[in-house]
Design an enzyme around this catalytic site. Structure first.
Site, PDB file in Angstrom:
ATOM      1  CB  CYS A 113      -0.941  -0.005   1.201  1.00 37.94           C
ATOM      2  SG  CYS A 113      -2.072  -1.408   1.245  1.00 37.94           S
ATOM      3  CG  HIS A 155      -3.552   3.218   2.594  1.00 37.00           C
ATOM      4  ND1 HIS A 155      -3.920   2.962   1.295  1.00 37.00           N
ATOM      5  CD2 HIS A 155      -3.648   2.027   3.263  1.00 37.00           C
ATOM      6  CE1 HIS A 155      -4.229   1.682   1.177  1.00 37.00           C
ATOM      7  NE2 HIS A 155      -4.077   1.095   2.344  1.00 37.00           N
ATOM      8  CG  ASN A 214      -6.758  -1.192   1.238  1.00 41.02           C
ATOM      9  OD1 ASN A 214      -6.060  -0.615   0.409  1.00 41.02           O
ATOM     10  ND2 ASN A 214      -6.244  -1.784   2.307  1.00 41.02           N
TER      11      ASN A 214
END
Length: 332
Positions: free
Chosen positions: A116, A259, A289
């Site tokens: 990520c 994020h 996500n």
């Protein structure tokens, strides 16, 4: 060779597959509910690639938009970087295939896997390239097809992830209506927590033999509670460190773009940093996500929605498997 202290993001683009999967859709697959998912994650919808649609396909669409936004032709690019933990294949790399499809020519092209945090890692690499090659034009694309590694029978993970791509074009000169100067960045990793979030099966440490049934370790596995703790603690600490080194405090930040993993993580991070909630960007409810793609998707949406304006100081931060995490400052 002359060196440049400042690099600029002159174009941004995003792309998500058309197919939207709602929480109600997931209720038909696993023992879950819209109420349960929303309360624990804030996610309402995620976009899923069609079967067989690879990361390079999503990256191509986002890259075209970023190049158009920057006013740069593909043939002008000198370097192509793709941040992904779901590449089309182990070999060849996704960046080479993306460059070919865009018609770039024969640039340096490589994939970067920091999960990520991949987009932030890639920005730092792009900055280094621009210092070495002042006339370079670098495409940074983050693209993920996490659905290809999602266990749709595991309700603890399948509700979290979506597919998508975001892209940025960097040069040493500002152009366009809203270039971002890329300021100081801090990047970290700690492999002692590697087993908290993994996609192992098929790797050289856990190979398959011909005809073997795919095991559960082929898919995303995660120790959710511990990842939550590590994410909030490490992102908050690094953001504070970065701001202090830059001679700034949280009140100097116009927008925090974290994020987009989970709304609870985003809210907990905002509380630790003591930033006004109105200054925290969130679109996790629409996409879930998307790993490395989440920050460039968010930045692109921020411009499209008029949330980002000229003169804004933007704090970006991310956390992912590795464990990896990072923070950076952008100036619009």
């Amino acid at each position: 060779m002359p060196m440049s202290a400042t690099s600029y993001i002159n174009g941004l683009g995003r792309y998500v597959p058309p197919r939207a999967v709602s929480n109600a859709d997931l209720e038909k697959l696993v023992d879950t509910s819209d109420e349960w998912i929303t309360a624990r994650t804030g996610i309402k919808v995620r976009h899923i690639a069609e079967k067989g649609q690879p990361s390079s396909d999503l990256a191509y669409e986002a890259s075209k938009r970023a190049l158009e936004h920057a006013g740069i032709e593909p043939g002008e690019l000198t370097h192509v970087l793709v941040a992904t933990c779901t590449p089309d294949s182990y070999c060849p790399n996704t960046a080479s295939m993306l460059a070919h499809r865009l018609g770039v020519g024969t640039p340096m092209a490589m994939d970067i896997n920091a999960a990520c945090t991949g987009f932030l890692y890639s920005l730092e690499i792009a900055r280094s390239l621009l210092c070495t090659y002042p006339d370079a034009k670098v495409l940074v694309t983050a693209s993920e097809v996490l659905s290809s590694r999602t266990n749709w029978a595991d309700r603890s993970t399948c509700v979290l992830f979506g597919d998508g791509a975001g892209a940025a074009v960097l040069t040493n000169k500002p152009t366009g209506e809203l270039p971002f100067s890329v300021g100081p960045m801090q990047l970290r990793s700690d492999g002692q927590y590697a087993d908290l979030l993994t996609i192992k099966g098929g790797g050289s440490a856990t190979p398959y033999t011909l005809g073997e049934t795919v095991r559960e370790d082929f898919f995303i596995t995660m120790e959710g509670r511990e990842v939550f703790k590590q994410a909030v603690r490490n992102m908050a600490s690094l953001c504070k460190e970065l701001l202090e080194k830059a001679g700034m405090d949280i009140n100097d930040v116009d927008l925090l773009v974290p994020h987009q993993a989970n709304l609870r993580i985003i809210e907990a991070l905002g509380n630790r940093l003591k930033i006004d909630r109105n200054k925290v960007f969130s679109n996790v409810q629409k996409y879930g996500n998307t790993s490395a793609a989440s920050i460039p998707i968010a930045l692109t949406e921020g411009i499209e929605q008029g949330i980002l304006a000229k003169g804004d100081s933007v704090l970006v931060t991310s956390f992912g498997a590795g464990l990896t995490w990072g923070a950076g400052l952008l100036q619009a």
